[in-house]
Scaffold this motif. Sequence first.
Motif, PDB file in Angstrom:
ATOM      1  N   UNK A   1     -10.438 -10.062  -2.687  1.00  0.00           N
ATOM      2  CA  UNK A   1      -9.085  -9.283  -2.884  1.00  0.00           C
ATOM      3  C   UNK A   1      -9.500  -7.862  -2.157  1.00  0.00           C
ATOM      4  N   UNK A   2      -8.527  -7.277  -1.598  1.00  0.00           N
ATOM      5  CA  UNK A   2      -8.782  -6.102  -1.085  1.00  0.00           C
ATOM      6  C   UNK A   2      -7.560  -5.164  -1.370  1.00  0.00           C
ATOM      7  N   UNK A   3      -7.701  -4.399  -2.250  1.00  0.00           N
ATOM      8  CA  UNK A   3      -6.786  -3.605  -3.108  1.00  0.00           C
ATOM      9  C   UNK A   3      -6.563  -2.122  -2.538  1.00  0.00           C
ATOM     10  N   UNK A   4      -5.257  -1.714  -2.032  1.00  0.00           N
ATOM     11  CA  UNK A   4      -4.991  -0.499  -1.359  1.00  0.00           C
ATOM     12  C   UNK A   4      -4.836   0.522  -2.405  1.00  0.00           C
ATOM     13  N   UNK A   5      -5.245   1.673  -2.093  1.00  0.00           N
ATOM     14  CA  UNK A   5      -5.241   3.012  -3.211  1.00  0.00           C
ATOM     15  C   UNK A   5      -3.862   3.185  -3.566  1.00  0.00           C
ATOM     16  N   UNK A   6      -2.760   2.967  -2.439  1.00  0.00           N
ATOM     17  CA  UNK A   6      -1.567   3.081  -2.604  1.00  0.00           C
ATOM     18  C   UNK A   6      -0.495   2.194  -1.799  1.00  0.00           C
ATOM     19  N   UNK A   7       0.665   2.308  -1.935  1.00  0.00           N
ATOM     20  CA  UNK A   7       1.483   1.507  -1.228  1.00  0.00           C
ATOM     21  C   UNK A   7       1.467   1.777   0.122  1.00  0.00           C
ATOM     22  N   UNK A   8       1.480   0.557   0.963  1.00  0.00           N
ATOM     23  CA  UNK A   8       1.266   0.873   2.506  1.00  0.00           C
ATOM     24  C   UNK A   8       2.685   0.522   3.019  1.00  0.00           C
ATOM     25  N   UNK A   9       3.644   1.579   3.054  1.00  0.00           N
ATOM     26  CA  UNK A   9       4.982   1.210   3.636  1.00  0.00           C
ATOM     27  C   UNK A   9       4.955   0.269   4.858  1.00  0.00           C
ATOM     28  N   UNK A  10       4.156   0.667   5.749  1.00  0.00           N
ATOM     29  CA  UNK A  10       4.418   0.060   7.191  1.00  0.00           C
ATOM     30  C   UNK A  10       3.193  -0.336   7.861  1.00  0.00           C
ATOM     31  N   UNK A  11       3.081  -1.420   8.422  1.00  0.00           N
ATOM     32  CA  UNK A  11       1.721  -1.695   9.023  1.00  0.00           C
ATOM     33  C   UNK A  11       1.762  -2.467  10.364  1.00  0.00           C
ATOM     34  N   UNK A  12       0.997  -2.715  11.062  1.00  0.00           N
ATOM     35  CA  UNK A  12       0.992  -3.866  12.168  1.00  0.00           C
ATOM     36  C   UNK A  12       0.583  -4.908  11.850  1.00  0.00           C
TER      37      UNK A  12
END
Length: 123
Positions: free
Chosen positions: A20-31
């Motif tokens: 698992x890889x959890x982000x500290x906050x929502x990533x609204x846009x990514x490539x």
Amino acid sequence: VQLQASGGGLVQPGGSLRLSCAASKRIPRFNSMNWYRQAPGNQRELVATITSTGSTNYVDSVKGRFTISLDNAKNTMYLQMNSLKPEDTAVYYCNADILYLDDSGAWNALNAWGQGTQVTVSS
């Protein structure tokens, strides 16, 4: 944005693990969001990629065995690893190619890495 990888461990050949890889906050846009691995004495290798459109790509050695996925509600990326082999032993890293708006309203790119999680496949 900070990324936190987890789920590594010791497993016998033929076994399974889910990273698992959890982000500290929502990533609204990514490539793209990616899993890399690095075995001792080897260069870091791109293992799996998922794009913002949901397209996936894998290194040949894991095709048919590994699956990358995203749970946007949980801000988490996964790598399901089945039929593990000793040659899959490595430190696995998650990575994200993120886009964000700065104060002027311009889009900027940020490449973020999580800390590694050790996967050991051995009997």
